[in-house]
Design a protein around this motif. Structure first.
Motif, PDB file in Angstrom:
ATOM      1  N   UNK A 171       2.668   3.642  -1.537  1.00 14.70           N
ATOM      2  CA  UNK A 171       1.342   3.237  -1.989  1.00 14.70           C
ATOM      3  C   UNK A 171       0.655   2.351  -0.960  1.00 14.70           C
ATOM      4  N   UNK A 172       1.415   1.426  -0.364  1.00 13.73           N
ATOM      5  CA  UNK A 172       0.841   0.517   0.631  1.00 13.73           C
ATOM      6  C   UNK A 172       0.356   1.283   1.858  1.00 13.73           C
ATOM      7  N   UNK A 173       1.143   2.243   2.309  1.00 12.18           N
ATOM      8  CA  UNK A 173       0.776   3.013   3.507  1.00 12.18           C
ATOM      9  C   UNK A 173      -0.468   3.859   3.264  1.00 12.18           C
ATOM     10  N   UNK A 174      -0.565   4.466   2.070  1.00 13.18           N
ATOM     11  CA  UNK A 174      -1.667   5.375   1.801  1.00 13.18           C
ATOM     12  C   UNK A 174      -2.966   4.654   1.445  1.00 13.18           C
ATOM     13  N   UNK A 175      -2.857   3.499   0.769  1.00  8.10           N
ATOM     14  CA  UNK A 175      -4.061   2.813   0.296  1.00  8.10           C
ATOM     15  C   UNK A 175      -4.387   1.538   1.055  1.00  8.10           C
ATOM     16  N   UNK A 176      -3.686   1.287   2.152  1.00  9.49           N
ATOM     17  CA  UNK A 176      -4.027   0.144   2.995  1.00  9.49           C
ATOM     18  C   UNK A 176      -3.636  -1.190   2.401  1.00  9.49           C
ATOM     19  N   UNK A 177      -2.576  -1.237   1.591  1.00  9.34           N
ATOM     20  CA  UNK A 177      -2.109  -2.497   1.032  1.00  9.34           C
ATOM     21  C   UNK A 177      -1.178  -3.195   2.022  1.00  9.34           C
ATOM     22  N   UNK A 178      -1.030  -4.503   1.847  1.00  8.88           N
ATOM     23  CA  UNK A 178      -0.034  -5.286   2.601  1.00  8.88           C
ATOM     24  C   UNK A 178      -0.166  -5.089   4.103  1.00  8.88           C
ATOM     25  N   UNK A 179      -1.375  -5.229   4.603  1.00  6.68           N
ATOM     26  CA  UNK A 179      -1.685  -5.187   6.033  1.00  6.68           C
ATOM     27  C   UNK A 179      -1.575  -3.790   6.647  1.00  6.68           C
ATOM     28  N   UNK A 180      -1.413  -2.771   5.839  1.00  9.84           N
ATOM     29  CA  UNK A 180      -1.461  -1.410   6.363  1.00  9.84           C
ATOM     30  C   UNK A 180      -2.921  -1.022   6.573  1.00  9.84           C
ATOM     31  N   UNK A 181      -3.170  -0.232   7.584  1.00 15.37           N
ATOM     32  CA  UNK A 181      -4.538   0.209   7.878  1.00 15.37           C
ATOM     33  C   UNK A 181      -4.889   1.428   7.025  1.00 15.37           C
ATOM     34  N   UNK A 182      -6.127   1.512   6.595  1.00  8.65           N
ATOM     35  CA  UNK A 182      -6.609   2.671   5.848  1.00  8.65           C
ATOM     36  C   UNK A 182      -6.750   3.850   6.799  1.00  8.65           C
ATOM     37  N   UNK A 183      -6.126   4.975   6.459  1.00 11.65           N
ATOM     38  CA  UNK A 183      -6.197   6.180   7.276  1.00 11.65           C
ATOM     39  C   UNK A 183      -7.044   7.209   6.529  1.00 11.65           C
ATOM     40  N   UNK A 184      -8.230   7.480   7.048  1.00 15.82           N
ATOM     41  CA  UNK A 184      -9.164   8.364   6.349  1.00 15.82           C
ATOM     42  C   UNK A 184      -8.680   9.812   6.294  1.00 15.82           C
ATOM     43  N   UNK A 185      -7.663  10.171   7.080  1.00 13.37           N
ATOM     44  CA  UNK A 185      -7.178  11.547   7.091  1.00 13.37           C
ATOM     45  C   UNK A 185      -6.171  11.839   5.976  1.00 13.37           C
ATOM     46  N   UNK A 186      -5.753  10.827   5.235  1.00 11.17           N
ATOM     47  CA  UNK A 186      -4.700  11.008   4.226  1.00 11.17           C
ATOM     48  C   UNK A 186      -5.280  11.232   2.823  1.00 11.17           C
ATOM     49  N   UNK A 187      -6.377  11.941   2.746  1.00 10.44           N
ATOM     50  CA  UNK A 187      -7.051  12.179   1.465  1.00 10.44           C
ATOM     51  C   UNK A 187      -6.140  12.922   0.494  1.00 10.44           C
TER      52      UNK A 187
END
Length: 222
Positions: A171-187
């Motif tokens: 969830x953190x990787x996909x939605x940019x939680x916990x300092x992860x960057x938002x990746x617009x390609x992971x729709x």
């Protein structure tokens, strides 16, 4: 039994039962996208509840020709270039156990123009169906207000700590939680995660904070 080789004589052998007939059908789904006034738009039918679609029939010489036939019948819009987008093979998509429906979706890029046909067709804003993807003026408030608590509860509901940790990381990787960057390609991955977590289903209006016009989109707009 034959005392020599221990093999039952053929005359006494029971014929193997034929495998149960598995009925499989294919639906063809068109995702027609236009950009109007810098806003992505998608063509919908049936009071914005579905995408142009129809079953693959024997009269169609290919999947793509079947798709073109259904789109032109339902919207009166001729299709130009299209490419295969995604295939859904969920066993419950047809709503019946009698057959297994595979939905083959195609992406078509076009210019917005009035649509007619046998169903009421209309163009709708892409972000009405995927509001969490709209980052044009910053992250959608829906993410922090609704999705993050829902995903946190989903992660905590896993059977063991390892599974809980895996869900939180995903969830953190996909939605940019916990300092992860938002990746617009992971729709697609985000949509699949929300579907798996039961935060969206047949209708994204179940999400608190999503206005009445929002729906989750995929075939029968999933």
């Amino acid at each position: 039994m034959d005392p020599i080789d221990g093999i039952e004589p053929k005359a006494n052998m029971r014929p193997a039962k034929p495998p149960a007939e598995q009925k499989i059908a294919a639906d063809l789904v068109a995702v027609l996208v236009a950009v109007t006034a810098s806003e992505p738009r998608v063509l919908t039918i049936q009071d914005q509840r579905a995408l142009p679609s129809g079953p693959f029939e024997l009269v169609h010489h290919s999947l793509q020709s079947g798709l073109r036939a259904w789109v032109e019948r339902q919207t009166r819009l001729p299709l130009g270039y299209v490419e295969q987008l995604y295939t859904f093979a969920d066993r419950d998509r047809a709503g019946t156990a009698a057959r297994h429906v595979i939905s083959v979706s195609y992406l078509g890029l076009t210019r917005e123009q009035p649509a007619l046909g046998e169903h009421e067709a209309s163009w709708r804003g892409w972000y009405e169906y995927f509001p969490w993807e709209d980052h044009r003026i910053g992250a959608s408030p829906l993410i922090e207000q609704t999705l993050r608590p829902g995903l946190k509860a989903w992660a905590s509901a896993a059977s063991d700590r390892a599974a809980q940790r895996s869900r939180r990381q995903r969830a953190a990787m996909l939605f940019g939680f916990d300092e992860h960057a938002w990746n617009e390609e992971l729709v697609l991955q985000r949509y699949e995660l929300l579907y798996e977590a039961r935060l969206i289903g047949g209708d994204a209006r179940k999400l608190p904070g999503v206005r009445a016009g929002h729906r989750g989109c995929a075939g029968r707009i999933r």
